[in-house]
Design a protein around this motif. Structure first.
Motif, mmCIF file in Angstrom:
data_model
loop_
_atom_site.group_PDB
_atom_site.id
_atom_site.type_symbol
_atom_site.label_atom_id
_atom_site.label_comp_id
_atom_site.label_asym_id
_atom_site.label_seq_id
_atom_site.Cartn_x
_atom_site.Cartn_y
_atom_site.Cartn_z
ATOM 1 N N GLU A 1 2.135 -1.621 -5.808
ATOM 2 C CA GLU A 1 3.028 -2.622 -6.394
ATOM 3 C C GLU A 1 4.212 -2.831 -5.460
ATOM 4 O OE1 GLU A 1 4.077 -2.235 -10.473
ATOM 5 O OE2 GLU A 1 2.107 -1.482 -11.047
ATOM 6 N N GLU B 1 0.833 -1.212 0.000
ATOM 7 C CA GLU B 1 0.000 0.000 0.000
ATOM 8 C C GLU B 1 0.866 1.260 0.000
ATOM 9 O OE1 GLU B 1 -4.117 -0.713 2.082
ATOM 10 O OE2 GLU B 1 -2.473 -1.309 3.399
ATOM 11 N N GLU C 1 3.652 1.496 -1.500
ATOM 12 C CA GLU C 1 4.436 1.489 -2.737
ATOM 13 C C GLU C 1 3.551 1.671 -3.965
ATOM 14 O OE1 GLU C 1 7.738 1.360 -2.781
ATOM 15 O OE2 GLU C 1 7.855 1.175 -0.616
ATOM 16 N N ASN C 2 2.482 2.428 -3.844
ATOM 17 C CA ASN C 2 1.573 2.703 -4.969
ATOM 18 C C ASN C 2 0.923 1.449 -5.546
ATOM 19 O OD1 ASN C 2 2.017 5.511 -4.847
ATOM 20 N ND2 ASN C 2 3.916 5.247 -5.992
#
Length: 65
Positions: A51, A46, A48-49
């Motif tokens: 990913e 979450e 890390e955008n």
């Protein structure tokens, strides 16, 4: 026991789609057989955008919802 009831091989793929219901995300995933894998590591997907990559095996996780 059907084949689908067996754990999937750990790190068999390089890209995995995960859902919010799968969080907190760890690699290997709980559904994977662990005997031939690496130590469990939790991934901040979450933060890390949506990913994240596993530092051990390089598996790429994508949050799809």
């Amino acid at each position: 026991m059907s084949a689908s009831a067996q754990p999937e091989q750990a790190n068999a793929q390089q890209r995995y789609e995960v859902h919010r219901s799968d969080l907190p995300l760890s690699c290997p995933l709980p559904s994977m057989a662990l005997w031939n894998s690496h130590p469990r590591v939790y991934l901040p997907i979450e933060a890390e955008n949506g990913e994240a990559d596993c530092p051990y095996c390089g598996a790429h996780f994508v949050l799809v919802d």
